[in-house]
Write a protein that holds these residues in place. Structure first.
Motif, PDB file in Angstrom:
ATOM      1  N   ALA A  52       0.835  -1.209   0.000  1.00 13.56           N
ATOM      2  CA  ALA A  52       0.000   0.000   0.000  1.00 13.56           C
ATOM      3  C   ALA A  52       0.866   1.254   0.000  1.00 13.56           C
ATOM      4  CB  ALA A  52      -0.930  -0.011   1.215  1.00 13.56           C
ATOM      5  N   MET A  53       1.969   1.202   0.745  1.00 13.46           N
ATOM      6  CA  MET A  53       2.879   2.347   0.763  1.00 13.46           C
ATOM      7  C   MET A  53       3.513   2.542  -0.610  1.00 13.46           C
ATOM      8  SD  MET A  53       4.213   4.687   2.866  1.00 13.46           S
ATOM      9  CE  MET A  53       4.236   4.057   4.557  1.00 13.46           C
ATOM     10  N   ARG A  54       3.860   1.457  -1.285  1.00 10.84           N
ATOM     11  CA  ARG A  54       4.452   1.577  -2.616  1.00 10.84           C
ATOM     12  C   ARG A  54       3.444   2.147  -3.608  1.00 10.84           C
ATOM     13  NH1 ARG A  54       7.887  -3.219  -5.405  1.00 10.84           N
ATOM     14  NH2 ARG A  54       5.902  -4.326  -5.347  1.00 10.84           N
ATOM     15  N   GLU A  55       2.180   1.736  -3.501  1.00  5.10           N
ATOM     16  CA  GLU A  55       1.152   2.308  -4.364  1.00  5.10           C
ATOM     17  C   GLU A  55       0.995   3.804  -4.098  1.00  5.10           C
ATOM     18  OE1 GLU A  55      -0.642   0.906  -6.905  1.00  5.10           O
ATOM     19  OE2 GLU A  55       0.868  -0.671  -6.614  1.00  5.10           O
ATOM     20  N   LEU A  56       1.099   4.186  -2.841  1.00  5.31           N
ATOM     21  CA  LEU A  56       1.025   5.606  -2.496  1.00  5.31           C
ATOM     22  C   LEU A  56       2.188   6.360  -3.133  1.00  5.31           C
ATOM     23  CD1 LEU A  56      -0.439   7.780  -0.740  1.00  5.31           C
ATOM     24  CD2 LEU A  56       1.164   7.213   1.084  1.00  5.31           C
ATOM     25  N   TRP A  57       3.379   5.750  -3.115  1.00  4.89           N
ATOM     26  CA  TRP A  57       4.547   6.392  -3.726  1.00  4.89           C
ATOM     27  C   TRP A  57       4.334   6.584  -5.223  1.00  4.89           C
ATOM     28  CZ3 TRP A  57       8.144   5.637  -7.509  1.00  4.89           C
ATOM     29  CH2 TRP A  57       9.292   6.451  -7.458  1.00  4.89           C
ATOM     30  N   HIS A  58       3.879   5.524  -5.900  1.00  7.36           N
ATOM     31  CA  HIS A  58       3.683   5.609  -7.348  1.00  7.36           C
ATOM     32  C   HIS A  58       2.600   6.634  -7.722  1.00  7.36           C
ATOM     33  CE1 HIS A  58       6.431   2.589  -8.817  1.00  7.36           C
ATOM     34  NE2 HIS A  58       5.998   1.715  -7.921  1.00  7.36           N
ATOM     35  N   GLY A  59       1.627   6.810  -6.851  1.00  8.17           N
ATOM     36  CA  GLY A  59       0.535   7.724  -7.163  1.00  8.17           C
ATOM     37  C   GLY A  59       0.661   9.093  -6.536  1.00  8.17           C
ATOM     38  N   ARG A  60       1.844   9.401  -6.023  1.00  9.28           N
ATOM     39  CA  ARG A  60       1.986  10.627  -5.237  1.00  9.28           C
ATOM     40  C   ARG A  60       1.789  11.893  -6.058  1.00  9.28           C
ATOM     41  NH1 ARG A  60       6.888   9.164  -6.918  1.00  9.28           N
ATOM     42  NH2 ARG A  60       8.522  10.749  -7.274  1.00  9.28           N
ATOM     43  N   ARG A  61       1.951  11.825  -7.374  1.00 10.28           N
ATOM     44  CA  ARG A  61       1.782  13.015  -8.208  1.00 10.28           C
ATOM     45  C   ARG A  61       0.436  13.039  -8.930  1.00 10.28           C
ATOM     46  NH1 ARG A  61       7.867  13.075 -10.944  1.00 10.28           N
ATOM     47  NH2 ARG A  61       9.013  13.568  -9.031  1.00 10.28           N
ATOM     48  N   ALA A  62      -0.391  12.053  -8.661  1.00  7.30           N
ATOM     49  CA  ALA A  62      -1.662  11.962  -9.367  1.00  7.30           C
ATOM     50  C   ALA A  62      -2.694  12.942  -8.820  1.00  7.30           C
ATOM     51  CB  ALA A  62      -2.208  10.538  -9.284  1.00  7.30           C
ATOM     52  N   VAL A  63      -2.514  13.414  -7.602  1.00  9.55           N
ATOM     53  CA  VAL A  63      -3.434  14.381  -6.997  1.00  9.55           C
ATOM     54  C   VAL A  63      -2.630  15.590  -6.556  1.00  9.55           C
ATOM     55  CG1 VAL A  63      -5.098  12.655  -6.220  1.00  9.55           C
ATOM     56  CG2 VAL A  63      -3.197  13.259  -4.740  1.00  9.55           C
ATOM     57  N   ARG A  64      -3.270  16.712  -6.462  1.00  8.76           N
ATOM     58  CA  ARG A  64      -2.568  17.958  -6.135  1.00  8.76           C
ATOM     59  C   ARG A  64      -2.068  17.960  -4.690  1.00  8.76           C
ATOM     60  NH1 ARG A  64      -5.753  23.169  -7.982  1.00  8.76           N
ATOM     61  NH2 ARG A  64      -3.751  24.069  -7.296  1.00  8.76           N
TER      62      ARG A  64
END
Length: 245
Positions: free
Chosen positions: A118-130
């Motif tokens: 879950a933390m890795r998914e958060l890292w990969h998606g960190r720029r997807a939202v402002r």
């Protein structure tokens, strides 16, 4: 395992929190998944309501280090648990090239580690939202820098954070870790532990600067470690370390 700082009971109890993560591992790139994690730390910072000096932020920490190589899976199990706590608690999560830390833990795991995934998914998606809850100080703080290097020590130096590393003088992390496992040399383990904590602390300070939670200024990070960890590690009282203060 050697555990210092507690496993979360020292969390700031009120207000928003920044969690800074750093993992150390023995490196073997000649075999698949040959990198073996042996130490990690998390620092928890109470985010101030208004910008304060870097030296005024309050923080607590969690540090784990294996006593024997056979504890690798225990370390990963606890990391999965504590990272889950980070996901549930922290307002902001930070690390320096955190993707590599997470990959090392996940690839070495012989058990389910859902919180690490879950933390890795958060890292990969960190720029997807402002308003991302995760900031990587290797890739996401270019607006603070003019130099090209994104090594943590160079990022810190450019931001006037003194992160001198006496632990690796005339030796290496691999040699120190081997010395701990083979001979039980406590100073070797403490050197790496303090090095790991410095990584977590300096990463957090960069993230705090990026988020404008603190004001810029020259800071001796070793002095901050010495102040906060008094009586915890004998290495902090060695002449090699105290000469830096």
């Amino acid at each position: 395992m050697i555990i210092t700082g507690g496993l979360g009971e020292n969390l700031p109890v009120a207000g928003p929190v920044l969690a800074s993560i750093d993992v150390e591992w023995s490196k073997n790139y000649r075999v698949k998944n040959g990198n073996v994690p042996f130490c990690f730390s998390i620092m928890w910072f109470a985010l101030p309501a208004q910008p304060v000096k870097l030296t005024e932020v309050t923080w607590n920490y969690t540090s784990l280090y294996v006593e024997v190589a056979e504890e690798t899976q225990d370390l990963i199990r606890v990391a999965n648990k504590v990272f889950g706590q980070v996901l549930d608690t922290a307002t902001v999560v930070t690390g320096h090239q955190l993707s590599s830390d997470l990959a090392t833990l996940i690839n070495a795991a012989q058990q389910p580690v859902p919180h690490l995934h879950a933390m890795r998914e958060l890292w990969h998606g960190r720029r997807a939202v402002r308003a991302t809850p995760l900031l990587d100080t290797r890739y996401d703080v270019g607006h603070l820098l003019t130099g090209t290097s994104r090594r943590l020590v160079d990022v810190c130096t450019e931001l006037a954070l003194d992160v001198t590393q006496p632990e690796l003088r005339n030796t290496s992390m691999t040699a120190l870790h081997r010395k701990w496992l083979i001979s039980g040399n406590i100073e070797a383990r403490e050197r790496i532990t303090v090095l790991n904590l410095r990584h977590s602390l300096s990463t957090a300070l960069v993230a705090l600067l990026s988020g404008k939670h603190v004001t810029a200024g020259e800071v001796n990070v070793n002095h901050l470690l010495s102040q906060h960890l008094t009586g915890t590690y004998a290495w902090l009282n060695s002449p090699t370390f105290t000469d830096l203060l």
